[in-house]
Design a protein around this motif. Sequence first.
Motif, PDB file in Angstrom:
ATOM      1  N   ALA A  39       0.463  -1.366   0.172  1.00 20.69           N
ATOM      2  CA  ALA A  39      -0.270  -0.194   0.385  1.00 20.69           C
ATOM      3  C   ALA A  39       0.714   0.873   0.108  1.00 20.69           C
ATOM      4  N   ALA A  40       2.051   0.754   0.760  1.00 22.19           N
ATOM      5  CA  ALA A  40       2.913   2.182   0.781  1.00 22.19           C
ATOM      6  C   ALA A  40       3.466   2.821  -0.439  1.00 22.19           C
ATOM      7  N   LEU A  41       3.911   1.446  -1.806  1.00 21.28           N
ATOM      8  CA  LEU A  41       4.591   1.701  -2.833  1.00 21.28           C
ATOM      9  C   LEU A  41       3.250   2.088  -3.398  1.00 21.28           C
ATOM     10  N   VAL A  42       2.778   1.500  -3.089  1.00 21.51           N
ATOM     11  CA  VAL A  42       1.193   2.367  -3.910  1.00 21.51           C
ATOM     12  C   VAL A  42       0.878   3.991  -4.627  1.00 21.51           C
ATOM     13  N   LEU A  43       0.761   4.292  -2.972  1.00 25.61           N
ATOM     14  CA  LEU A  43       1.071   5.513  -2.573  1.00 25.61           C
ATOM     15  C   LEU A  43       2.148   6.284  -2.977  1.00 25.61           C
ATOM     16  N   LEU A  44       3.038   5.642  -3.134  1.00 25.89           N
ATOM     17  CA  LEU A  44       4.502   6.283  -3.511  1.00 25.89           C
ATOM     18  C   LEU A  44       4.648   6.826  -5.104  1.00 25.89           C
ATOM     19  N   LEU A  48       4.808   9.608  -6.681  1.00 27.01           N
ATOM     20  CA  LEU A  48       5.239  10.374  -7.877  1.00 27.01           C
ATOM     21  C   LEU A  48       5.149  10.518  -9.681  1.00 27.01           C
ATOM     22  N   ALA A  49       3.648   9.870  -9.992  1.00 22.03           N
ATOM     23  CA  ALA A  49       3.122  10.037 -11.047  1.00 22.03           C
ATOM     24  C   ALA A  49       2.636  11.731 -11.042  1.00 22.03           C
ATOM     25  N   ILE A  96       1.859  -3.498  -9.924  1.00 22.61           N
ATOM     26  CA  ILE A  96       2.389  -3.495 -11.051  1.00 22.61           C
ATOM     27  C   ILE A  96       2.127  -3.107 -11.815  1.00 22.61           C
ATOM     28  N   MET A  97       0.628  -2.657 -12.462  1.00 25.57           N
ATOM     29  CA  MET A  97       0.909  -1.692 -13.215  1.00 25.57           C
ATOM     30  C   MET A  97       1.422  -0.303 -13.466  1.00 25.57           C
ATOM     31  N   GLN A  98       1.259   0.793 -11.692  1.00 22.33           N
ATOM     32  CA  GLN A  98       2.058   1.476 -11.793  1.00 22.33           C
ATOM     33  C   GLN A  98       3.377   1.641 -12.415  1.00 22.33           C
ATOM     34  N   SER A  99       4.269   0.555 -11.501  1.00 18.88           N
ATOM     35  CA  SER A  99       5.166   0.262 -12.656  1.00 18.88           C
ATOM     36  C   SER A  99       5.880   0.132 -14.026  1.00 18.88           C
ATOM     37  N   ALA A 100       4.564  -0.484 -14.110  1.00 18.91           N
ATOM     38  CA  ALA A 100       4.596  -0.268 -15.427  1.00 18.91           C
ATOM     39  C   ALA A 100       4.435   1.024 -16.959  1.00 18.91           C
TER      40      ALA A 100
END
Length: 201
Positions: A39-44, A48-49, A96-100
């Motif tokens: 959840a923290a990574l998704v928020l970051l 970032l986006a 995964i989708m945000q990283s892509a």
Amino acid sequence: MFEYKKGNSFLHRCPATFKIIFIPLINIVFLFLPYYFIAALVLLQFLLAFALHFTVKEIYKDLRPVIYYGLLLFLLQFNLQNVRETLLILLKLLCIMQSASLTFKTSSPLQIREGVASIESFFCRLIRKKPGYTFTNALSLFIIFIPMLSRVWEEAKKAWLIRGGKKGIKMYSALLPVLFSVGMKKAYNMARAVAIRSITQ
């Protein structure tokens, strides 16, 4: 979807090879950690986006498949335990989708191709084989094809709505054959261009 957006941020300047290798690895590591790390990574990733000046519409377009998939999963839930498991799955998919999205939006197709080529060249040197870049060409075509299909679909849908058409089954039945036809033609042209370039190299 996953269309390159010009910019001069640190992520734009970061070598594509680094992003292709390390961003997926970071995701894999986080997927095995407790949910609050994910959840923290998704928020970051969202922060970032926005820091990279991606609009809400652009972020939504890239994450739309996860949102639709999430709605479908929630419609099939019958107890609280399933809902918790579904939320964890969706968090992982969002990650995964945000990283892509961050990788593709900050790397042009050419940069990604060069990054994949450098990785393929490295492995070829390890096994002492002359690089033919077959994998690079195939992967590059696949990567370019994703945003291209999305762009063709959006243009066809916009033309349909401008002509007074309405969203519904009729729109999809009329536009999907167009998408298939145009997509096949563009894929053929790209494959020919890559084949000609490979011969001349």
